[in-house]
Write an enzyme that holds these catalytic residues in place. Sequence first.
Site, PDB file in Angstrom:
ATOM      1  N   LYS A  73      -3.119  27.178  40.785  1.00 54.85           N
ATOM      2  CA  LYS A  73      -2.029  28.108  41.070  1.00 54.85           C
ATOM      3  C   LYS A  73      -0.921  27.326  41.773  1.00 54.85           C
ATOM      4  O   LYS A  73      -1.203  26.469  42.623  1.00 54.85           O
ATOM      5  CB  LYS A  73      -2.563  29.219  41.964  1.00 54.85           C
ATOM      6  N   SER A 148      -1.694  38.190  42.344  1.00 54.32           N
ATOM      7  CA  SER A 148      -0.622  37.272  42.052  1.00 54.32           C
ATOM      8  C   SER A 148      -1.074  36.027  41.295  1.00 54.32           C
ATOM      9  O   SER A 148      -0.229  35.273  40.814  1.00 54.32           O
ATOM     10  CB  SER A 148       0.058  36.857  43.359  1.00 54.32           C
ATOM     11  N   SER A 172      -5.574  39.071  45.072  1.00 49.95           N
ATOM     12  CA  SER A 172      -4.926  38.294  44.019  1.00 49.95           C
ATOM     13  C   SER A 172      -5.808  37.367  43.194  1.00 49.95           C
ATOM     14  O   SER A 172      -5.334  36.791  42.224  1.00 49.95           O
ATOM     15  CB  SER A 172      -3.784  37.470  44.602  1.00 49.95           C
TER      16      SER A 172
END
Length: 481
Positions: A73, A148, A172
């Site tokens: 990420k 997210s 997330s």
Amino acid sequence: MRGEWHTRDVRGLLDALARGEVTPAGLVEHFLERIAEHDPALNCFVTRTADEARTRASRPLAGALAGIPLAHKDIFCTAGVRTTCASRMLSDFVPPYDATVVRRLDEAGAIVLGKTNMDEFAMGSSNETSVFGPVRNPWDLERVPGGSSGGSAAAVAAGLVPAASGTDTGGSVRQPAAFCGLSGLKPTYGRLSRYGMIAFASSLDQAGFLARTAEDLARLLVVTAGADARDATSSPEAVVDYPAALEAPIRGRTIGVVKEFRDAGLDPRVARLVDEALAVLERSGARLVDVSLPRLGLAVPIYYILAPAECSANLARYDGVRYGHRARDVASLEELYARSRGEGFGPEVKRRIMIGTYVLSHGYYDAYYLKAERARALLQKDFLRVLAEVDLLAGPTTPTVAFRIGEKNDDPLTMYLNDIYTNAVNLAGLPALSIPMGFVDGLPAGLQLIGAPFAEAPLLSVAHRYQQATEWHRARPPRFA
Ligand code: GLN
């Protein structure tokens, strides 16, 4: 012949590497091709590191994950590789160091293929707040992958990488895992170092992973967990051999079925899948016990006071002076701050900073921030009380399956309610995971299991036993088969 390596999980790839059926370089080429072919439709990657990956694969690699391609990420700092947090603010930030999670995976021999798209500064539940545009769900391109960590989730689900890192401040990792049909783990607060993970809400942020199986999650966790001198909140608690603990018997374990997880917002079709999953666990030998978390309903309001409060403090460092976006042609220092921040942050980040600044301001601090901290302590007590009576808690990860892109954009409150089952877990600092438990109209749904502090081993082992008894985690989105 084109390999089918993208259909394998990490464990399957490690076996193939060990038997000499494929080389790390072969895997890197295969997955880079998958990314080139499919990422334009999905928008998972914001940066690809093909050259670095090829160089690394050409050298001898050692470690428990030697030769396994991964993605991070874009919230994890990667030395020499742009790290944006999907924000204009950091669009040209190249960190001089690696996050501890990144470094430990490197030391385990993994090969990074790129950095994945996300909600800006990890604020969101749909991946729509990214400055790079939304990520699409591989099961239905008109729907969100969750957020997210949506880029990581969509990349794993579409077979662009076998596993990826994420972060979970309020859900997330688990929510995108549920929306994309994956296994996703958020460890206990402090189990993984936060060093080099760009801060959103420091008392809630925790790194985690997205993969196909609980077994793969155990392999990722065991090489990354443990104390880190660079993060004072990382825990000295001994690291368990998670992969070795997977086969522990499920018989005799007690699983608490949380009454409040059945609230009015839960889609009845998701509720039915939870019942079926619980029945599987019961048949495998677990004992189900009804439990209650009477204050669970406070979790969303508490979270949306505390997370913005902490974010407003953390994001104060982006002032246009030291690093990050800097406005041009300014006449004063004041204007430099105001315009750099005004231009660098997107609307959701600004909304959070404003709420956070408000609840921390003189006169409102006691009424909002302190009260929320007190309520958080009570909620945590409730969790610890029920977790003293049962081994794990079970329920849905999300109230619904993946929603449509744009569907909740105009109404932040509806978007925030999507976290109703996940963010309480961050407030209490507990470990939790989401595993696939079936489909609603062709879209995957996730079962959430929650454990006592540092109970990652039983959590992963119950999930592993469930995956031995079911096939849901093997389903792959047909378009990316
Ligand atoms: N959806 C939650 C939020 O918007 C959680 C985000 C996260 O876990 N990073 O804050």
